[in-house]
Design a protein around this motif. Structure first.
Motif, PDB file in Angstrom:
ATOM      1  N   ASP A 268     -26.556 -31.441 -35.825  1.00  0.00           N
ATOM      2  CA  ASP A 268     -27.703 -32.070 -35.420  1.00  0.00           C
ATOM      3  C   ASP A 268     -27.812 -32.869 -34.534  1.00  0.00           C
ATOM      4  N   ALA A 269     -28.978 -33.204 -34.085  1.00  0.00           N
ATOM      5  CA  ALA A 269     -29.279 -34.073 -32.832  1.00  0.00           C
ATOM      6  C   ALA A 269     -28.814 -35.482 -33.014  1.00  0.00           C
ATOM      7  N   ILE A 270     -28.531 -36.061 -32.132  1.00  0.00           N
ATOM      8  CA  ILE A 270     -28.481 -37.692 -32.052  1.00  0.00           C
ATOM      9  C   ILE A 270     -29.585 -38.356 -31.807  1.00  0.00           C
ATOM     10  N   ASN A 271     -30.073 -39.382 -32.514  1.00  0.00           N
ATOM     11  CA  ASN A 271     -31.259 -40.350 -32.291  1.00  0.00           C
ATOM     12  C   ASN A 271     -30.627 -41.407 -31.768  1.00  0.00           C
ATOM     13  N   PHE A 272     -31.174 -41.644 -30.309  1.00  0.00           N
ATOM     14  CA  PHE A 272     -30.652 -42.319 -29.528  1.00  0.00           C
ATOM     15  C   PHE A 272     -31.138 -44.111 -29.795  1.00  0.00           C
ATOM     16  N   ALA A 273     -32.202 -44.051 -30.423  1.00  0.00           N
ATOM     17  CA  ALA A 273     -32.769 -45.201 -31.041  1.00  0.00           C
ATOM     18  C   ALA A 273     -33.084 -45.334 -32.421  1.00  0.00           C
ATOM     19  N   PRO A 274     -31.807 -45.099 -33.056  1.00  0.00           N
ATOM     20  CA  PRO A 274     -31.886 -45.222 -34.745  1.00  0.00           C
ATOM     21  C   PRO A 274     -31.982 -46.732 -35.202  1.00  0.00           C
ATOM     22  N   THR A 275     -32.463 -46.885 -36.463  1.00  0.00           N
ATOM     23  CA  THR A 275     -32.759 -47.983 -36.923  1.00  0.00           C
ATOM     24  C   THR A 275     -31.613 -48.173 -38.199  1.00  0.00           C
ATOM     25  N   SER A 276     -31.109 -47.270 -38.657  1.00  0.00           N
ATOM     26  CA  SER A 276     -30.093 -47.250 -39.614  1.00  0.00           C
ATOM     27  C   SER A 276     -29.123 -46.114 -39.703  1.00  0.00           C
ATOM     28  N   ALA A 277     -28.242 -45.959 -40.768  1.00  0.00           N
ATOM     29  CA  ALA A 277     -27.375 -45.093 -40.602  1.00  0.00           C
ATOM     30  C   ALA A 277     -27.990 -43.646 -40.964  1.00  0.00           C
ATOM     31  N   ARG A 278     -29.276 -43.816 -41.817  1.00  0.00           N
ATOM     32  CA  ARG A 278     -29.799 -42.714 -42.155  1.00  0.00           C
ATOM     33  C   ARG A 278     -30.574 -41.948 -41.163  1.00  0.00           C
ATOM     34  N   ASP A 279     -31.054 -42.595 -40.168  1.00  0.00           N
ATOM     35  CA  ASP A 279     -31.836 -41.965 -39.123  1.00  0.00           C
ATOM     36  C   ASP A 279     -30.937 -41.776 -37.851  1.00  0.00           C
TER      37      ASP A 279
ATOM     38  N   GLU B 283     -21.746 -49.566 -36.078  1.00  0.00           N
ATOM     39  CA  GLU B 283     -23.165 -49.363 -36.335  1.00  0.00           C
ATOM     40  C   GLU B 283     -23.828 -49.069 -35.315  1.00  0.00           C
ATOM     41  N   PHE B 284     -24.270 -47.889 -34.826  1.00  0.00           N
ATOM     42  CA  PHE B 284     -24.878 -47.745 -33.309  1.00  0.00           C
ATOM     43  C   PHE B 284     -26.196 -48.176 -33.408  1.00  0.00           C
ATOM     44  N   TRP B 285     -26.651 -48.240 -34.471  1.00  0.00           N
ATOM     45  CA  TRP B 285     -28.339 -48.735 -34.364  1.00  0.00           C
ATOM     46  C   TRP B 285     -28.403 -50.234 -34.023  1.00  0.00           C
TER      47      TRP B 285
ATOM     48  N   ASP C 212     -25.737 -54.725 -29.241  1.00  0.00           N
ATOM     49  CA  ASP C 212     -26.059 -55.997 -28.730  1.00  0.00           C
ATOM     50  C   ASP C 212     -25.475 -55.988 -27.407  1.00  0.00           C
ATOM     51  N   PRO C 213     -26.099 -55.864 -26.482  1.00  0.00           N
ATOM     52  CA  PRO C 213     -25.629 -56.068 -25.099  1.00  0.00           C
ATOM     53  C   PRO C 213     -24.494 -56.927 -24.786  1.00  0.00           C
ATOM     54  N   ALA C 214     -24.766 -58.131 -25.389  1.00  0.00           N
ATOM     55  CA  ALA C 214     -23.799 -59.285 -25.209  1.00  0.00           C
ATOM     56  C   ALA C 214     -22.624 -59.084 -26.303  1.00  0.00           C
ATOM     57  N   THR C 215     -22.766 -58.454 -27.354  1.00  0.00           N
ATOM     58  CA  THR C 215     -21.628 -58.526 -28.335  1.00  0.00           C
ATOM     59  C   THR C 215     -20.986 -57.056 -28.670  1.00  0.00           C
ATOM     60  N   GLY C 216     -21.719 -56.266 -28.194  1.00  0.00           N
ATOM     61  CA  GLY C 216     -21.528 -54.731 -28.316  1.00  0.00           C
ATOM     62  C   GLY C 216     -22.026 -54.193 -29.741  1.00  0.00           C
ATOM     63  N   VAL C 217     -21.161 -52.974 -30.119  1.00  0.00           N
ATOM     64  CA  VAL C 217     -21.586 -52.434 -31.303  1.00  0.00           C
ATOM     65  C   VAL C 217     -20.808 -53.025 -32.573  1.00  0.00           C
ATOM     66  N   PRO C 218     -21.744 -53.611 -33.456  1.00  0.00           N
ATOM     67  CA  PRO C 218     -20.721 -54.308 -34.704  1.00  0.00           C
ATOM     68  C   PRO C 218     -20.202 -53.357 -35.502  1.00  0.00           C
ATOM     69  N   LYS C 219     -19.140 -53.586 -36.172  1.00  0.00           N
ATOM     70  CA  LYS C 219     -18.442 -52.770 -37.155  1.00  0.00           C
ATOM     71  C   LYS C 219     -18.636 -53.398 -38.583  1.00  0.00           C
ATOM     72  N   THR C 220     -19.137 -52.492 -39.408  1.00  0.00           N
ATOM     73  CA  THR C 220     -19.292 -52.843 -40.743  1.00  0.00           C
ATOM     74  C   THR C 220     -18.577 -51.850 -41.892  1.00  0.00           C
ATOM     75  N   GLU C 221     -18.487 -52.470 -43.006  1.00  0.00           N
ATOM     76  CA  GLU C 221     -17.642 -51.483 -43.903  1.00  0.00           C
ATOM     77  C   GLU C 221     -18.459 -50.476 -44.502  1.00  0.00           C
ATOM     78  N   LEU C 222     -17.812 -49.160 -44.435  1.00  0.00           N
ATOM     79  CA  LEU C 222     -18.206 -48.251 -45.240  1.00  0.00           C
ATOM     80  C   LEU C 222     -18.332 -48.445 -46.712  1.00  0.00           C
ATOM     81  N   PRO C 223     -19.197 -47.852 -47.614  1.00  0.00           N
ATOM     82  CA  PRO C 223     -19.006 -48.124 -49.149  1.00  0.00           C
ATOM     83  C   PRO C 223     -17.687 -47.014 -49.693  1.00  0.00           C
ATOM     84  N   SER C 224     -16.820 -47.660 -50.687  1.00  0.00           N
ATOM     85  CA  SER C 224     -15.904 -47.063 -50.986  1.00  0.00           C
ATOM     86  C   SER C 224     -16.292 -45.748 -51.787  1.00  0.00           C
ATOM     87  N   TYR C 225     -15.411 -44.947 -52.189  1.00  0.00           N
ATOM     88  CA  TYR C 225     -15.852 -43.751 -52.728  1.00  0.00           C
ATOM     89  C   TYR C 225     -14.584 -42.892 -53.540  1.00  0.00           C
ATOM     90  N   THR C 226     -14.776 -42.275 -54.737  1.00  0.00           N
ATOM     91  CA  THR C 226     -14.070 -41.654 -55.595  1.00  0.00           C
ATOM     92  C   THR C 226     -14.552 -40.296 -55.517  1.00  0.00           C
TER      93      THR C 226
END
Length: 622
Positions: free
Chosen positions: A239-250, A554-556, A559-573
Motif C-alpha cells: 500500500d502507498a504511504i500517506n505523507f500527511a497522516p493524522t493517525s496510525a490508521r491512515d 509516530e510519523f503523523w 515536529d521540526p523542533a523535536t523530531g518524530v515522537p516515539k510512543t508505545e505500541l499496545p501489548s499483544y498475546t
C-alpha cells in the motif's frame, strides 16, 4: 523472580508426570567458528531449532519459527517485510545465512518474507558479536538456515497446503558412499490481507518460488568437493504511504502497488585432509546476487563475492578427534550496489582461532580477526567463549565476550535519493559480553538456561534530514547505544508423549541520548506445548507469544523542533495451534490455525498483522 514465574507456568505443573528414565539425545553441532563445535561446548548463547520443532509446532516460515527464540524480536510490516533484531540491535546487525552462504548481497539487509521451512533441517541462532568468524554485519548475531540434504540411499518427499492461498514443496536426494546430491523446491501463493487495515481495501498478497541444488563428492579418500546453487523469486503487493497522516490508521493508503525481488546464490568448495587427518584445509567461493523493482521509482541490484581459505591443525591428534585445535583463515570480499554503480567495497581479512576441550570440563574458544578495508577504516575484532561443565553437578556455566563491526552501506558512504553520503564514516562497533548457567534436571528431561547480556554500540551511523556542517547527511553518533537484558529458555519432556517449552526475554535498549530504541519489545514471552498420541501417529500442539513495551515512531506527529515522537505500541498475546496425523506410514494430514483468537495487533505503527487464518495440508515421503 522471572525464572520462578516461567518454571511455575511451564515446568512444575508437569514435573509430577516426568518418568525416571533419562533421555539421551544426539549431540547438536553448531557452525559457530572456523570448525564445527558441539553446542554443549560452545560458550556463546545459542538456540537450535530442528525440523521436529517445526513439525510439532506447525510453523511454516522462518519468521514464525524465530518468534519463539529468546533474545530475538521480529517486526513485520505486512507479509512482505519482516525485520529481525537480536538483543536490541539494528536489523542490519544480524547476518542471515542459508547453508553458510550470505542470503543477501552487497549491503542489503535481509528481510524475511515467505521464506519456507518445508526443506529446512534446522536453524542455528547465535547471539552476541560474531564478526570474528562471520565478518561484518554479524555484530549482533547470526541466523544460519541449514537445508535438508538427505540421508543414505534415495529420498523423496512433498507437501501441499491450502488456506488463504496455497503452498507446496518437494525434495529429492540420493547419497552413496562417496557423496550425494539434493534438490529442494518450494512455492507459496499467499492471498494476503489488507495491511492498511482500511475498510474495503484490497488484500496485499505475496508469492515466492525457490529452487536449490546441492551436492558433494569424495574425489579421493582425503579430498572432497561440493557445490550449491540457489534461486528465489518473490512478488508482493504493498500500500502507498500517506505523507500527511493524522493517525496510525491512515498512515497507509490502499493502493495496487507491486514489487519484485530476486535472489541468486552459489558456492563451490574443495576440502583436503593432510598429515593423516591432522591438518584439514578448505577453499570456497561464494557469490550472492539481489535484484529489486517496485515498478514505481526504485530499482536496485547488488552483488557479493567472497573467497575463503581455512586451515585447521589438530594439536594433539587428528582434527576430528583432537581436544585442541588451532585454525587460520583468509578471506577476500568484494561487493557492489547499483546505488553507487562506479563504487565498490573491498576487504581482505585474516582470522585466527584456538579451541581447547579439557578433561576438567572446561571448553575454550578464542578468535581474532583483522579486516583491511579499502574505503573506510580497518577493523580488528576478537571473541572469547568459555563453557564449564561442573563435575558431579547438572550445571554448565557459559560466558563469552567480544566485539563486532558493521560497515557503512552504499547510501551512507556515497549518497543517493538526493542526499549526500559521507566517505569519512567509521564502521559501527559493538562490544558485548554475556554469562549464564544451564541446568539439566529430572534425568535430562528438563533443561533451564538463564543468560545475562550486556552490549554497547559505538559510532552508530545516523541519518540527518538536514545537511550537516560537513555537507553530508550521515554521521557517526557520539556516545553509546546501550543494550542490557536477560534471556531464559526452558524445556521439559514431561512424559514420553508430552513436551513443554518456554522462553522469556527482558530487554533494556537505549539510544545515546537516552531515548528508547524502536520496535524492540521490552518483554517477550513464549510458551509452547506438544502432545503425541495414537502411538506416535498424531500430534497436537500450541504456542503463545506475548510482547509488550515496544515503541515506534509516530510519523503523523512530526515536529521540526523535536523530531518524530516515539510512543508505545499496545501489548499483544497471539495463540497458534497445530495438529497432524499419519494417515499411512508415508502420508500425513496436517492442520494449523494462526492467531487462533483473532488478536488485533501490530509490530509497526500503521501496519496491521494478520488475523485468524486456518490451513490444511498433506505431507508425503517415499
Amino acid at each position: 523472580m522471572r525464572i520462578s514465574l516461567l518454571l511455575s507456568a511451564t515446568l512444575l505443573p508437569a514435573a509430577a508426570l516426568a518418568q525416571d528414565a533419562p533421555i539421551l539425545l544426539d549431540p547438536i553441532t553448531l557452525y559457530g567458528g572456523l570448525t564445527p563445535i558441539e553446542a554443549q561446548a560452545y560458550g556463546r548463547a545459542n538456540t537450535v531449532l530442528t525440523a521436529q520443532d517445526f513439525r510439532e509446532r506447525g510453523v511454516s516460515t522462518v519468521e514464525q519459527a524465530l518468534r519463539q527464540v529468546p533474545g530475538v524480536s521480529v517486526a513485520a510490516s505486512g507479509e512482505s517485510n519482516a525485520q529481525i533484531r537480536i538483543r536490541g540491535a539494528e536489523g542490519n546487525h544480524t547476518l542471515v545465512l542459508i547453508d553458510g552462504v550470505r542470503a543477501s548481497a552487497g549491503d542489503q539487509e535481509y528481510f524475511l518474507s515467505g521464506l519456507s521451512l518445508a526443506n529446512v533441517d534446522r536453524i542455528e541462532v547465535l547471539r552476541g558479536p560474531q564478526s570474528v568468524f562471520f565478518g561484518a554485519d554479524a555484530s549482533a548475531g547470526v541466523v544460519n538456515i541449514i537445508t535438508h540434504k538427505g540421508g543414505a540411499g534415495t529420498e523423496a518427499s512433498a507437501t501441499v497446503e491450502a488456506g488463504d492461498g496455497w503452498a507446496a514443496s518437494a525434495h529429492v536426494s540420493t547419497r552413496g558412499e562417496r557423496g550425494g546430491i539434493a534438490l529442494n523446491a518450494a512455492a507459496r501463493e499467499d492471498d494476503g490481507y489488507d495491511v492498511s487495515a482500511g475498510d474495503g481495501g484490497d488484500d496485499d498478497g505475496l508469492n515466492r518460488e525457490s529452487l536449490q541444488l546441492s551436492g558433494d563428492y569424495a574425489l579421493t579418500d582425503d579430498i572432497r568437493a561440493g557445490a550449491m546453487l540457489r534461486r528465489a523469486t518473490e512478488g508482493y503487493d504493498f500500500d502507498a504511504i500517506n505523507f500527511a497522516p493524522t493517525s496510525a490508521r491512515d498512515y497507509l493508503v490502499d493502493s495496487n502497488g507491486h514489487a519484485d525481488r530476486e535472489e541468486k546464490a552459489g558456492q563451490i568448495w574443495l576440502e583436503a585432509d593432510m598429515l593423516d587427518g591432522r591438518l584439514s584445509n578448505r577453499l570456497s567461493y561464494d557469490q550472492t546476487r539481489y535484484e529489486f523493482d517496485d515498478h514505481l521509482w526504485t530499482q536496485a541490484e547488488a552483488r557479493t563475492d567472497i573467497w575463503k581459505f581455512r586451515s585447521i591443525y589438530g594439536i594433539d591428534g587428528r582434527v576430528a578427534e583432537a581436544s585442541q585445535t588451532v585454525a587460520f583463515g583468509l578471506e577476500q570480499r568484494k561487493d557492489e550496489n547499483s546505488i553507487a554503480s562506479e563504487k565498490r567495497r573491498r576487504s581482505n581479512s585474516a582470522v585466527l582461532e584456538y579451541r581447547g576441550a579439557f578433561a576438567n570440563g572446561l571448553d575454550v574458544q578464542f578468535g581474532l580477526r583483522h579486516d583491511n578495508n579499502d574505503v573506510f577504516n580497518d577493523a580488528t575484532t576478537w571473541s572469547l567463549g568459555l563453557s564449564y561443565q561442573m563435575p558431579n553437578a547438572p550445571l554448565r556455566l557459559h560466558a563469552s565476550a567480544g566485539t563486532g563491526v558493521v560497515n557503512p552501506d552504499y547510501s551512507e558512504l556515497f549518497g543517493g535519493w538526493g542526499y549526500v553520503g559521507n566517505p569519512n564514516l567509521r564502521p559501527e562497533e559493538n562490544r558485548g559480553f554475556d554469562m549464564g548457567v544451564e541446568a539439566t534436571l529430572l534425568d535430562g528431561r528438563a533443561v533451564v538456561d538463564l543468560t545475562y547480556f550486556h552490549e554497547d554500540l559505538e559510532d552508530e551511523i545516523t541519518f540527518s534530514g538536514t545537511t550537516l556542517p560537513d555537507g553530508t547527511n550521515y554521521y557517526n553518533q557520539d556516545g553509546t547505544s546501550k543494550r542490557r537484558g536477560v534471556e531464559i529458555a526452558a524445556s521439559l519432556q514431561a512424559t514420553d508423549d508430552l513436551r513443554f517449552g518456554a522462553n522469556y526475554t527482558y530487554l533494556h535498549a537505549k539510544d545515546p541520548d537516552g531515548s528508547v530504541e524502536i520496535r524492540r519489545p521490552r518483554h517477550q514471552l513464549g510458551l509452547n506445548a506438544a502432545w503425541t498420541f495414537a502411538e506416535g501417529r498424531g500430534t497436537l500442539s500450541g504456542d503463545v507469544i506475548y510482547a509488550s513495551g515496544s515503541y515506534d515512531e509516530e510519523f503523523w506527529n512530526y515536529d521540526p523542533a523535536t523530531g518524530v515522537p516515539k510512543t508505545e505500541l499496545p501489548s499483544y498475546t497471539v495463540v497458534n495451534a497445530a495438529a497432524g496425523y499419519d494417515l499411512t506410514d508415508k502420508v500425513r494430514l496436517t492442520g494449523r490455525v494462526v492467531n487462533l483468537f483473532d488478536e488485533d495487533y501490530s509490530d509497526v505503527w500503521g501496519y496491521s498483522a494478520r488475523g485468524r487464518t486456518a490451513y490444511v495440508g498433506l505431507a508425503a515421503k517415499w
